[in-house]
Design a protein around this motif. Structure first.
Motif, PDB file in Angstrom:
ATOM      1  N   LEU A   1       1.148  -1.379   0.217  1.00 54.77           N
ATOM      2  CA  LEU A   1       0.086   0.072   0.208  1.00 54.77           C
ATOM      3  C   LEU A   1       0.891   1.545  -0.574  1.00 54.77           C
ATOM      4  CD1 LEU A   1      -2.571  -1.349   2.387  1.00 54.77           C
ATOM      5  CD2 LEU A   1      -3.130  -0.593   0.373  1.00 54.77           C
ATOM      6  N   ALA A   2       1.487   1.531   1.037  1.00 57.54           N
ATOM      7  CA  ALA A   2       3.117   2.548   0.429  1.00 57.54           C
ATOM      8  C   ALA A   2       3.878   2.496  -0.594  1.00 57.54           C
ATOM      9  CB  ALA A   2       3.594   2.460   1.697  1.00 57.54           C
TER      10      ALA A   2
ATOM     11  N   SER B   1      14.064   7.656   7.507  1.00 59.18           N
ATOM     12  CA  SER B   1      13.027   8.318   8.402  1.00 59.18           C
ATOM     13  C   SER B   1      11.886   8.842   7.251  1.00 59.18           C
ATOM     14  CB  SER B   1      13.431   9.325   8.608  1.00 59.18           C
ATOM     15  OG  SER B   1      14.464   9.616   9.040  1.00 59.18           O
ATOM     16  N   ILE B   2      12.176   8.577   6.034  1.00 58.16           N
ATOM     17  CA  ILE B   2      10.780   8.923   4.319  1.00 58.16           C
ATOM     18  C   ILE B   2       9.634   7.493   5.023  1.00 58.16           C
ATOM     19  CG2 ILE B   2       9.946   8.943   2.510  1.00 58.16           C
ATOM     20  CD1 ILE B   2      12.578  11.384   2.394  1.00 58.16           C
ATOM     21  N   ALA B   3      11.002   6.439   4.751  1.00 59.19           N
ATOM     22  CA  ALA B   3      10.051   4.806   4.684  1.00 59.19           C
ATOM     23  C   ALA B   3       9.094   4.605   6.061  1.00 59.19           C
ATOM     24  CB  ALA B   3      11.369   3.888   4.866  1.00 59.19           C
ATOM     25  N   LEU B   4       9.747   5.190   7.281  1.00 61.05           N
ATOM     26  CA  LEU B   4       9.073   4.953   8.312  1.00 61.05           C
ATOM     27  C   LEU B   4       7.399   5.630   8.362  1.00 61.05           C
ATOM     28  CD1 LEU B   4       8.811   3.748  10.944  1.00 61.05           C
ATOM     29  CD2 LEU B   4      10.300   5.317  11.897  1.00 61.05           C
ATOM     30  N   MET B   5       7.556   6.966   7.650  1.00 60.17           N
ATOM     31  CA  MET B   5       6.550   8.195   7.661  1.00 60.17           C
ATOM     32  C   MET B   5       5.677   7.167   6.078  1.00 60.17           C
ATOM     33  SD  MET B   5       6.704  11.651   6.870  1.00 60.17           S
ATOM     34  CE  MET B   5       6.744  11.222   5.102  1.00 60.17           C
ATOM     35  N   LYS B   6       5.915   6.677   5.546  1.00 62.58           N
ATOM     36  CA  LYS B   6       4.830   5.906   4.513  1.00 62.58           C
ATOM     37  C   LYS B   6       4.192   4.432   4.850  1.00 62.58           C
ATOM     38  CE  LYS B   6       7.241   8.179   0.490  1.00 62.58           C
ATOM     39  NZ  LYS B   6       8.001   7.767  -1.147  1.00 62.58           N
ATOM     40  N   ALA B   7       5.510   4.286   5.605  1.00 58.98           N
ATOM     41  CA  ALA B   7       4.801   2.879   6.155  1.00 58.98           C
ATOM     42  C   ALA B   7       3.580   2.824   6.967  1.00 58.98           C
ATOM     43  CB  ALA B   7       6.342   1.513   7.091  1.00 58.98           C
TER      44      ALA B   7
ATOM     45  N   LEU C   1      -0.496   7.320  14.593  1.00 60.46           N
ATOM     46  CA  LEU C   1      -0.561   7.434  15.814  1.00 60.46           C
ATOM     47  C   LEU C   1       1.719   6.807  16.260  1.00 60.46           C
ATOM     48  CD1 LEU C   1      -3.169   6.079  17.937  1.00 60.46           C
ATOM     49  CD2 LEU C   1      -2.927   7.883  17.772  1.00 60.46           C
ATOM     50  N   PRO C   2       1.350   7.613  17.355  1.00 58.66           N
ATOM     51  CA  PRO C   2       3.119   6.780  18.712  1.00 58.66           C
ATOM     52  C   PRO C   2       2.785   5.039  18.192  1.00 58.66           C
ATOM     53  CG  PRO C   2       2.289   8.748  19.754  1.00 58.66           C
ATOM     54  CD  PRO C   2       1.153   8.308  17.952  1.00 58.66           C
ATOM     55  N   ASP C   3       1.912   4.914  18.385  1.00 60.02           N
ATOM     56  CA  ASP C   3       1.768   3.432  18.351  1.00 60.02           C
ATOM     57  C   ASP C   3       2.791   2.953  17.292  1.00 60.02           C
ATOM     58  OD1 ASP C   3       1.589   3.563  21.455  1.00 60.02           O
ATOM     59  OD2 ASP C   3      -1.144   2.958  20.942  1.00 60.02           O
ATOM     60  N   ASP C   4       2.358   3.314  15.849  1.00 57.04           N
ATOM     61  CA  ASP C   4       2.137   3.400  14.827  1.00 57.04           C
ATOM     62  C   ASP C   4       4.283   3.509  14.810  1.00 57.04           C
ATOM     63  OD1 ASP C   4      -0.391   3.203  14.009  1.00 57.04           O
ATOM     64  OD2 ASP C   4      -0.699   4.713  13.680  1.00 57.04           O
ATOM     65  N   ILE C   5       4.786   4.011  15.107  1.00 59.06           N
ATOM     66  CA  ILE C   5       6.352   4.344  14.840  1.00 59.06           C
ATOM     67  C   ILE C   5       6.805   3.488  15.769  1.00 59.06           C
ATOM     68  CG2 ILE C   5       7.646   5.901  15.279  1.00 59.06           C
ATOM     69  CD1 ILE C   5       5.462   6.581  12.707  1.00 59.06           C
ATOM     70  N   GLN C   6       5.703   3.074  16.802  1.00 52.67           N
ATOM     71  CA  GLN C   6       6.990   2.229  17.187  1.00 52.67           C
ATOM     72  C   GLN C   6       6.600   0.373  16.750  1.00 52.67           C
ATOM     73  OE1 GLN C   6       4.839   2.400  21.402  1.00 52.67           O
ATOM     74  NE2 GLN C   6       6.200   4.097  21.635  1.00 52.67           N
ATOM     75  N   TYR C   7       5.628   0.447  16.447  1.00 48.87           N
ATOM     76  CA  TYR C   7       5.548  -0.788  16.288  1.00 48.87           C
ATOM     77  C   TYR C   7       6.245  -0.692  14.951  1.00 48.87           C
ATOM     78  CZ  TYR C   7       3.143  -4.618  14.182  1.00 48.87           C
ATOM     79  OH  TYR C   7       2.651  -6.079  13.224  1.00 48.87           O
ATOM     80  N   LEU C   8       6.808  -0.692  14.262  1.00 48.82           N
ATOM     81  CA  LEU C   8       6.998  -0.411  12.541  1.00 48.82           C
ATOM     82  C   LEU C   8       8.905  -0.593  12.623  1.00 48.82           C
ATOM     83  CD1 LEU C   8       3.781   1.083  10.971  1.00 48.82           C
ATOM     84  CD2 LEU C   8       4.993  -1.052  10.383  1.00 48.82           C
ATOM     85  N   ALA C   9       8.967   0.412  13.474  1.00 44.80           N
ATOM     86  CA  ALA C   9      10.869   1.321  13.441  1.00 44.80           C
ATOM     87  C   ALA C   9      11.420   0.211  13.146  1.00 44.80           C
ATOM     88  CB  ALA C   9      10.129   1.768  15.049  1.00 44.80           C
ATOM     89  N   SER C  10      11.418  -1.529  14.218  1.00 43.42           N
ATOM     90  CA  SER C  10      11.985  -2.604  14.042  1.00 43.42           C
ATOM     91  C   SER C  10      12.149  -3.028  12.588  1.00 43.42           C
ATOM     92  CB  SER C  10      12.051  -3.429  14.736  1.00 43.42           C
ATOM     93  OG  SER C  10      13.084  -4.793  14.470  1.00 43.42           O
ATOM     94  N   ALA C  11      11.050  -2.702  12.007  1.00 45.05           N
ATOM     95  CA  ALA C  11      10.613  -3.993   9.965  1.00 45.05           C
ATOM     96  C   ALA C  11      11.351  -3.202   9.127  1.00 45.05           C
ATOM     97  CB  ALA C  11       9.796  -3.965  10.221  1.00 45.05           C
TER      98      ALA C  11
END
Length: 318
Positions: A36-37, A249-255, A269-279
Motif C-alpha cells: 500500500l505504501a 525516516s521517509i520509509a517509516l513515515m510512509k509505512a 499515532l506514536p504506537d504505529d511508529i513504535q510497531y514499525l520501527a524495527s522492520a
C-alpha cells in the motif's frame, strides 16, 4: 490494535490470505503495509516456511500479475529485465519482456546471484523502469517486489550491499510455525492446495485508489519529529557504525501512513511508529564489529532507541 476497526477492503485481503497461510497474520499485514505504501519487502528466512505461498496468495487476492524469479549464480541481468531479439521477417529488434514486467514479483533467494544481476532488479525497484539497449521501459503500477534471502551464514551467498538494502521498505522474518499451526499445515497438505482456488477480493484499480488515499493520511509535526529523533538516535548509538538514513525516516513515515489507514484512521499515532520501527530500520543499521562480537543485534538496538526517545503524549487528530 483493535481489528474490529480495520479497513473493510484490507480485512477482505487478509482474510483471503489466511485461507492458505496459517498463523502468519503479522507477516501478511506488514506485506500489505509495504504494498500500500508503494515499497518493497525483504524476507530473510530458511527455506520451506511459506514465503512463496505468502506472496502468491497476496497477488491472487488483489488480482495482480504474479511473476517469480529464481535467482541462481548463473542468472544474467537480461534474464530479469528482458532482451531485444532481432526478427528477420520484420527486420527489426523486438523486445521480449522479462519477469520483472509484472505487478507482484517474487525474487526468490536474491542473495544467491551475482551483484550485477541483483542490481538489475534493484534498479527497477528504485526507478520503476528498466533500460535495455538504450530504451527505457516503464514498469506497470502497482509494482511490488518481495525478495527472499537465505541467512547470510549459508554458503554460496552474495550479501546485498547497504545501499541496495536501503531500497527495501521493510525487512522481516516469517519464522517456523508453532506446533498447532504446523499440524494444520499438514492437514491442509493432504487436500488439494487451496492456493489454486483463491479468488481475487480486490482489483488493481481499487488497489491504486487505496495507495492514493494513504498519501492523504495526516502525519503531525510531533510525529515527524518523533521519527527523526529515533533515526538520529540510531546514528549516535554506541553499538552502531552506520545508522538509519533520511530515506529510512521517509520509509517509516510512509509505512506508518499505510498502517494507520489499514486500521481505519486518517492520522498516525506514536504506537504505529513504535510497531514499525524495527522492520523499517533493522536492515539500515550497520553494527560495530565489537557489538557483533558481544552478540548485540540490530533489533535490540532499535528496541533500546525506542525505549530511550520520549513519546509524544498529545492526542493527535487531523
Amino acid at each position: 490494535m483493535d481489528r474490529n476497526h480495520m479497513h473493510p477492503a484490507i480485512e477482505r485481503v487478509l482474510g483471503n490470505i489466511e485461507k492458505v497461510m496459517i498463523g502468519k497474520r503479522d507477516v501478511a499485514e506488514l506485506s500489505l503495509v509495504a504494498l500500500l505504501a508503494g515499497g518493497h519487502v525483504l524476507l530473510e528466512d530458511v527455506p520451506g516456511v511459506g514465503k512463496t505461498m505468502m506472496v502468491r496468495a497476496l497477488a491472487k487476492s488483489v488480482g495482480a500479475a504474479f511473476k517469480r524469479i529464481q535467482f541462481t549464480p548463473d542468472l544474467l541481468p537480461s534474464d530479469v529485465t528482458g532482451v531485444s531479439i532481432y526478427n528477420p521477417k520484420e527486420m527489426e529488434f523486438q523486445f521480449r519482456p522479462g519477469p520483472i514486467m509484472g505487478n507482484i514479483i517474487l525474487a526468490d533467494e536474491i542473495n544467491r546471484t551475482s551483484p550485477k544481476t541483483q542490481s538489475a532488479l534493484l534498479e527497477g525497484m528504485e526507478e520503476s523502469s528498466v533500460t535495455i539497449d538504450g530504451v527505457t521501459h516503464r514498469l506497470e503500477k502497482p509494482f511490488f517486489v518481495m525478495a527472499t534471502q537465505n541467512p547470510i551464514e549459508y554458503e554460496g551467498t552474495y550479501p546485498l550491499p547497504e545501499a541496495q538494502l536501503d531500497r527495501f521498505l521493510l525487512k522481516m522474518k516469517m519464522g517456523y510455525p508453532d506446533i498447532a499451526d504446523e499440524m494444520e499445515v499438514l492437514n491442509r497438505a493432504q487436500r488439494i492446495p487451496p492456493i489454486e482456488d483463491l479468488e481475487p477480493v480486490m482489483d488493481l484499480a481499487e488497489l491504486r485508489s487505496l495507495q492514493k488515499e494513504i498519501k492523504e493520511v495526516h502525519v503531525d509535526d510531533t510525529i515527524k519529529r518523533y521519527i527523526v529523533e529515533i533515526a538520529n538516535q540510531t546514528r549516535n548509538h554506541s553499538s552502531v557504525y552506520l545508522g538509519a538514513s533520511p530515506r529510512g525516516s521517509i520509509a517509516l513515515m510512509k509505512a506508518a501512513q499505510a498502517y494507520a489507514f489499514m486500521y481505519g484512521r486518517d492520522y498516525v499515532l506514536p504506537d504505529d511508529i513504535q510497531y514499525l520501527a524495527s522492520a523499517v530500520f533493522v536492515h539500515r543499521i550497520i553494527l560495530r564489529s565489537e557489538a557483533k562480537f558481544e552478540g548485540i543485534t540490530a533489533e535490540e538496538v532499535v528496541e533500546r532507541v525506542i525505549a530511550r526517545v520520549p513519546v509524544p503524549v498529545q492526542r493527535l487528530v487531523k
